[in-house]
Structures are given as C-alpha cells and as structure tokens.
Design a protein around this motif. Sequence first.
Motif, PDB file in Angstrom:
ATOM      1  N   MET A 175       0.844  -1.213   0.000  1.00  0.00           N
ATOM      2  CA  MET A 175       0.000   0.000   0.000  1.00  0.00           C
ATOM      3  C   MET A 175       0.868   1.248   0.000  1.00  0.00           C
ATOM      4  SD  MET A 175      -3.183  -0.737   2.573  1.00  0.00           S
ATOM      5  CE  MET A 175      -3.852   0.905   2.292  1.00  0.00           C
ATOM      6  N   LEU A 176       1.916   1.194   0.807  1.00  0.00           N
ATOM      7  CA  LEU A 176       2.848   2.324   0.899  1.00  0.00           C
ATOM      8  C   LEU A 176       3.486   2.593  -0.469  1.00  0.00           C
ATOM      9  CD1 LEU A 176       4.081   3.924   3.422  1.00  0.00           C
ATOM     10  CD2 LEU A 176       6.076   2.468   3.061  1.00  0.00           C
ATOM     11  N   LEU A 177       3.947   1.517  -1.102  1.00  0.00           N
ATOM     12  CA  LEU A 177       4.591   1.663  -2.412  1.00  0.00           C
ATOM     13  C   LEU A 177       3.592   2.168  -3.465  1.00  0.00           C
ATOM     14  CD1 LEU A 177       6.780  -1.587  -2.435  1.00  0.00           C
ATOM     15  CD2 LEU A 177       7.569   0.769  -2.107  1.00  0.00           C
ATOM     16  N   ALA A 178       2.326   1.787  -3.296  1.00  0.00           N
ATOM     17  CA  ALA A 178       1.301   2.209  -4.259  1.00  0.00           C
ATOM     18  C   ALA A 178       0.764   3.608  -3.943  1.00  0.00           C
ATOM     19  CB  ALA A 178       0.152   1.195  -4.264  1.00  0.00           C
ATOM     20  N   GLY A 179       1.207   4.182  -2.821  1.00  0.00           N
ATOM     21  CA  GLY A 179       0.741   5.525  -2.464  1.00  0.00           C
ATOM     22  C   GLY A 179      -0.685   5.544  -1.941  1.00  0.00           C
ATOM     23  N   LEU A 180      -1.118   4.443  -1.285  1.00  0.00           N
ATOM     24  CA  LEU A 180      -2.495   4.377  -0.786  1.00  0.00           C
ATOM     25  C   LEU A 180      -2.542   4.736   0.700  1.00  0.00           C
ATOM     26  CD1 LEU A 180      -3.444   1.057  -2.596  1.00  0.00           C
ATOM     27  CD2 LEU A 180      -4.162   3.376  -3.232  1.00  0.00           C
ATOM     28  N   ASN A 181      -3.687   5.230   1.117  1.00  0.00           N
ATOM     29  CA  ASN A 181      -3.869   5.762   2.466  1.00  0.00           C
ATOM     30  C   ASN A 181      -4.375   4.681   3.435  1.00  0.00           C
ATOM     31  OD1 ASN A 181      -4.630   7.170   4.732  1.00  0.00           O
ATOM     32  ND2 ASN A 181      -5.969   8.615   3.657  1.00  0.00           N
ATOM     33  N   PHE A 182      -3.596   4.367   4.470  1.00  0.00           N
ATOM     34  CA  PHE A 182      -4.017   3.373   5.470  1.00  0.00           C
ATOM     35  C   PHE A 182      -5.298   3.791   6.183  1.00  0.00           C
ATOM     36  CE2 PHE A 182       0.742   3.052   5.754  1.00  0.00           C
ATOM     37  CZ  PHE A 182       0.835   1.827   5.122  1.00  0.00           C
ATOM     38  N   MET A 183      -5.433   5.097   6.424  1.00  0.00           N
ATOM     39  CA  MET A 183      -6.498   5.582   7.291  1.00  0.00           C
ATOM     40  C   MET A 183      -7.877   5.579   6.625  1.00  0.00           C
ATOM     41  SD  MET A 183      -4.628   5.755   9.751  1.00  0.00           S
ATOM     42  CE  MET A 183      -5.532   6.481  11.094  1.00  0.00           C
ATOM     43  N   ALA A 184      -7.903   5.481   5.303  1.00  0.00           N
ATOM     44  CA  ALA A 184      -9.194   5.538   4.599  1.00  0.00           C
ATOM     45  C   ALA A 184      -9.885   4.169   4.559  1.00  0.00           C
ATOM     46  CB  ALA A 184      -8.982   6.072   3.187  1.00  0.00           C
TER      47      ALA A 184
END
Length: 305
Positions: A49-58
């Motif tokens: 997710m981090l590498l894909a630029g996605l938001n953990f909090m959403a």
Amino acid sequence: MTAIEITFLGTTAGVPTKYRNHAALHLTYRSQEEASVLFDCGEGTQRQMLLAGLNFMAIEGIFISHWHADHFAGILGLVETMNLEGRKKPLKIYGPEAEKFVPMLEELGYSTKDFGLVPVNAEFEGREAQVLLENAELRVISMPMKHGIPAVAYAFVENDRINIDKAKAAALGLPAKGPIFGEIKEKGFAAHKGKRIGIEDISVRIAGKKVVYTGDTMPNRNIAALSADADLLIHDCTFFEDVTDMSGYKHARIDEVAAAAKEARAKKTILTHISRRYQSPKELEAAAKKYGMEVAHDFMKVVLK
Ligand SMILES: [Zn+2]
C-alpha cells in the motif's frame, strides 16, 4: 472521487515471487470523503500500500475470502500501523468464520490498540447471497465458494446514481441553478410556474458499477450468479494448463475462468492468484488474450468511471 479505483497489491498464489506479493486487492470508491476497502490482506500488504501511495487511514473494512495465511497474514501489521497513525474507529473484518478467527488475531501478542476489530461472519454454505455492508452509495455482497475450506467471493455493487441533466432542465424552462433543484432532489418533484416537474424529467440515471472478487475457488455455480453482468470480474486463475490431480489444489484453470466469465456476461475479466510456476508475464497475457481476458500484476490499477 469520481470513479472506482482498484489496485492489485498482490497477485501470487501461495508463495511470493520477486514480482508478485501475497493476495490483496484495494478498492477506493466515489464518496463524499475518501473511502476504501481491502479484499484479502496477505503478508506485506501494508508495504505494498505504501509503495502504491495508498492511504491506510481511509480503509473502512477488510473482506477476507478465506483463512489461508497467504490471504490474511498481513492484518496484524496493518492494524498496528493504523494504530500508530491514530485510528480510533473500530475496524470491521468480514469473512467466513470471522467470529472465530478475528478474536484470535486480537489476542495474539501484546497490543495497545485504541480501536477494536469487529468480526462479521459471511455465510459459506449454500446458494444464497448475503449483504454484508450497505449504505446510501453501495453494497458488498458475499456468496459461498468451493475451496475445500470455508471460502466466499465478494461483489462490490455501487447503487445507481441520478445526475441532473442541465439541458433537460433548461428545456422545461428551469433556471440554470436555484433552490428548486434541491427541492426536486429531496422530494422527487416540485412545482414550477404551475407545472409539476419530477426528478425523472430533468435527470439521467447512471448505472452503478459491479466488481466481483472470487478469492480462491474451484469452478462452482455461485460464481456466475454473483458476477452476473459484472463490470469487472477478478478471478482465481492459479493454473494456465492442465495440472496433475488439479482437484487436490482446489483452484481454477484459465479455461474454467473463461467459461464462468462467459456465463456471467462479465464485461471485463482479470486473472489473479497466479502460480509461481509461471514466470513469463508475456506468455500469460497471450494465453488470456485468446479468451478476451487480462492478467493482473502487482500495482496494476483499474479505473471504472
Ligand atoms: Zn487458499
């Protein structure tokens, strides 16, 4: 958000490869606020997710297809990160036997999380579809699959949307904007210069999208039922050829996926959960293309407008 965006975070079967991580699928949907769900959460999902630029909090919820470790082992780390980032809201985890396995995850190790994990069971036997999540915008539905252990597939179904058509409104003599539009949206109609104007007179209906994720499964009758007319069918395709005693593996083969996709009239089909025996993406893509299908790769994105 003006679209549904799907990111493949892991596309391997069982064992990671240099190019494919464990199973996970991220879906962000149109909403007032950014909101997303995960389907499966294999080991390393948070880093993907981090590498894909996605938001953990959403993340609003995690839907587990079945409790084989390659589909859920990423939950522990991900929820700890959510905690460090300040999450307070409980996190729902859906799946067959969720009430059995989610408490085990909660009890494992020393955790000081400020939020709880809330299990929601998905029925894993029979032919009934079950609505697990429903709000004004969407539904997430599950149906039992066939994988030798309790397993389900999920359909993410967006509700139809009503959009005001300015040209239709102008033709009926309505102003370009004004409180009358709010009134029509709220009540379904309003009076304008002595005439009744209904929402249907000044709007167009935009069909909601449907995305289906099978998780791990052998061919079975529920697949076509759940994915009827799906805009996108994401299907287990562990094998691209006949393998000895395939029944022992309890997965699907490319020709079986093609048959299910055809029966369901799926508009687009993407194959995932690819065995590590296949190292050449080009050959897989060529094989899938013969059936009008595509092959997933890690970080592949699909946008449905
Ligand atoms: Zn499995």
